[in-house]
Design a protein around this motif. Structure first.
Motif, mmCIF file in Angstrom:
data_model
loop_
_atom_site.group_PDB
_atom_site.id
_atom_site.type_symbol
_atom_site.label_atom_id
_atom_site.label_comp_id
_atom_site.label_asym_id
_atom_site.label_seq_id
_atom_site.Cartn_x
_atom_site.Cartn_y
_atom_site.Cartn_z
ATOM 1 N N ASN A 18 -22.235 -32.978 -88.122
ATOM 2 C CA ASN A 18 -23.674 -32.876 -87.923
ATOM 3 C C ASN A 18 -24.387 -33.328 -89.190
ATOM 4 O O ASN A 18 -23.769 -33.579 -90.221
ATOM 5 C CB ASN A 18 -24.069 -31.448 -87.530
ATOM 6 C CG ASN A 18 -23.803 -30.435 -88.630
ATOM 7 O OD1 ASN A 18 -23.040 -30.673 -89.565
ATOM 8 N ND2 ASN A 18 -24.421 -29.280 -88.529
ATOM 9 N N TYR A 35 -17.295 -32.087 -85.724
ATOM 10 C CA TYR A 35 -17.152 -32.063 -84.278
ATOM 11 C C TYR A 35 -15.681 -32.096 -83.864
ATOM 12 O O TYR A 35 -14.815 -32.574 -84.606
ATOM 13 C CB TYR A 35 -17.936 -33.216 -83.660
ATOM 14 C CG TYR A 35 -19.432 -33.026 -83.800
ATOM 15 C CD1 TYR A 35 -20.095 -32.025 -83.090
ATOM 16 C CD2 TYR A 35 -20.181 -33.810 -84.675
ATOM 17 C CE1 TYR A 35 -21.455 -31.834 -83.227
ATOM 18 C CE2 TYR A 35 -21.544 -33.624 -84.816
ATOM 19 C CZ TYR A 35 -22.175 -32.632 -84.092
ATOM 20 O OH TYR A 35 -23.525 -32.439 -84.243
ATOM 21 N N LEU A 49 -23.847 -36.392 -77.460
ATOM 22 C CA LEU A 49 -23.998 -36.366 -78.913
ATOM 23 C C LEU A 49 -25.294 -37.091 -79.256
ATOM 24 O O LEU A 49 -25.400 -38.296 -79.086
ATOM 25 C CB LEU A 49 -22.814 -37.045 -79.600
ATOM 26 C CG LEU A 49 -22.779 -36.885 -81.122
ATOM 27 C CD1 LEU A 49 -22.544 -35.432 -81.502
ATOM 28 C CD2 LEU A 49 -21.691 -37.764 -81.731
ATOM 29 N N ARG A 103 -27.713 -35.123 -83.876
ATOM 30 C CA ARG A 103 -26.843 -34.214 -84.643
ATOM 31 C C ARG A 103 -27.617 -33.283 -85.578
ATOM 32 O O ARG A 103 -27.161 -32.962 -86.665
ATOM 33 C CB ARG A 103 -25.807 -35.003 -85.436
ATOM 34 C CG ARG A 103 -24.996 -35.985 -84.622
ATOM 35 C CD ARG A 103 -23.917 -36.620 -85.464
ATOM 36 N NE ARG A 103 -23.855 -38.050 -85.223
ATOM 37 C CZ ARG A 103 -23.121 -38.886 -85.935
ATOM 38 N NH1 ARG A 103 -22.394 -38.448 -86.930
ATOM 39 N NH2 ARG A 103 -23.132 -40.179 -85.658
#
Length: 447
Positions: free
Chosen positions: A33, A40, A67, A70
């Motif tokens: 992130n 992840y 995704l 982030r």
């Protein structure tokens, strides 16, 4: 650890065919992130450039998550199976000047959308402090700006398109779908992949911003509503030391091109004589213009400039919503922990958010105060402090921000949302096999 507020955005994702991983973690740095505190859990990352590709990919997978940009600090968007990226789907689809709405792709960022709207003569009602977040992601977690009359960013949503677990396209609107729409807007990533969002817009406007220093904490007891209502958007920053608010940021809407001269005193706080950063030790060069200088709405509502790429550095974030009627009590309760908090803290921001009707919003049915903590990146220390804060705020039934760090036990969290059971029934309708459910949702919604 050197203090820094915001962090360098992760490098752009590599392009690749839909069914091929964008990166191989065996040879490349693992995806994290934006804060760098979360790695992840899968190397299977796929890119979709069209709704058809999104549908095809969803139909072929048993488990997946989107995704986005982030910007979550916890694992709400994590997957141990598959990620899909909509990075190529970030355009303005349409601007309806009659209905005063704009429809955008799911990956559009506020920093892209705001200048476009302003050029066309329109504005959004509010923005978060940082413009580098996506519209769909921010709305999915109830992210917000500030202002006693301003709802969170999701309250601007008037329509949305998502792809369900069966790969089917669903459209929902405020006008046509009532409570089903209210259930779906702050969806926590549990209902499907959002491919389009329609937002309400209004005529563009100009703003100015003033900053005051050293507001005595005592002033909040008798004047909290007046302080937080002093502008279109107001933020208070404190390090919890010296029984004071370090900085008061007041963002004013300029009506009819009017001019104004700021009062040198604001409830005992003094008008700043130069631009300031929320953390006093840091340069204000990347902060939005202050000192009453007029500018477009999108260059004043965030705390940081649109063209500013967040500097490299590390932080953690937590945030708790309490009813605004209990705001002063909650602030003073946290202040009692100043000696436990301060060694691990960069800064705390206090903001108000109006009530809304969105089932999983932290401000559902209650005008709220949000108490936001920007921490040094030391999770071992922060996770020991969070239960202390949650205990002090316990009498006010705090709701933590869905995308930030908290330690509240699931039973307590679930009890704070009166529509929790109905929301889980909607999840079952849209995703009967749990294709979009992950460990975060299993723990916090179902355990």
């Amino acid at each position: 650890m050197k203090k820094r507020t915001f962090l360098k955005l992760s490098s752009s994702l590599l392009t690749a065919p839909l069914m091929a991983p964008l990166v191989s973690w065996a040879t490349a740095e693992k995806l994290k992130n934006w804060a760098g505190n979360l790695v992840y859990s899968t190397d299977k990352l796929y890119k979709a450039d069209s709704i058809q590709q999104v549908q095809d990919f969803i139909r072929k997978q048993n488990k997946l998550k989107v995704l986005g940009t982030r910007h979550c600090f916890n694992s709400i968007a994590d997957s141990t199976h598959n990620f899909i990226s909509l990075e190529g789907m970030d355009e303005v689809v349409s601007l309806d000047t009659t209905a005063k709405t704009v429809t955008v792709d799911g990956r559009m960022k506020y920093g892209q959308l705001a200048p476009y709207l302003d050029e066309k003569g329109f504005a959004l009602h509010n923005l978060a402090s940082l413009p580098h977040i996506s519209v769909a992601g921010a709305c999915a977690t109830g992210t917000h700006g500030s202002g006693v009359k301003n709802g969170n960013l999701a309250t601007a949503v008037s329509g949305m398109e998502l792809i369900t677990a069966k790969g089917e396209t669903r459209t929902l609107s405020r006008a046509a779908d009532g409570e089903a729409f209210n259930a779906a807007v702050v969806h926590l990533g549990a209902l499907g992949v959002v491919t389009k969002v329609t937002l309400d817009v209004q005529p563009t406007f100009m703003m100015r911003q003033y900053v005051y220093e050293n507001l005595p904490m005592e002033q909040l007891k008798d004047h909290f509503e007046a302080i937080m209502s002093a502008g279109y958007s107001v933020s208070l920053f404190t390090d919890w030391q010296k029984h004071r608010i370090n900085e008061v940021w007041i963002k004013e809407k300029i009506e009819n091109g009017g001019t104004a001269t700021a009062n040198p005193d604001f409830f005992g706080a003094k008008l700043a004589t130069k631009n300031l950063h929320p953390i006093a030790e840091l340069s204000a060069v990347n902060c939005t213009e202050q000192m009453g200088v007029p500018g477009p709405w999108y260059e004043r509502m965030p705390h940081f400039r649109m063209g500013f790429t967040p500097s490299s550095g590390k932080e953690l974030q937590s945030e708790y919503f309490v009813p605004r009627k209990n705001a002063v009590e909650a602030i003073l309760a946290v202040e009692k922990l100043r000696d436990q908090i301060s060694p691990h803290l960069m800064i705390t921001e206090l903001r108000t958010i109006d009530a809304d009707d969105l089932w999983m919003s932290m401000a559902y049915k209650q005008p709220s105060l949000a108490i936001h903590f920007t921490w040094k990146q030391d999770w071992d220390s922060v996770r020991k402090v969070l239960p202390m804060i949650e205990k002090e705020l316990g009498p006010f039934n705090p709701r933590p921000h869905w995308g930030k760090l908290f330690t509240l036990v699931p039973a307590q969290l679930q009890s704070r949302y009166e529509k929790m059971a109905d929301f889980k029934a909607m999840i079952k309708q849209y995703d009967p096999q749990g294709k979009f459910r992950n460990a975060f949702l299993e723990t916090n919604l179902y355990s």
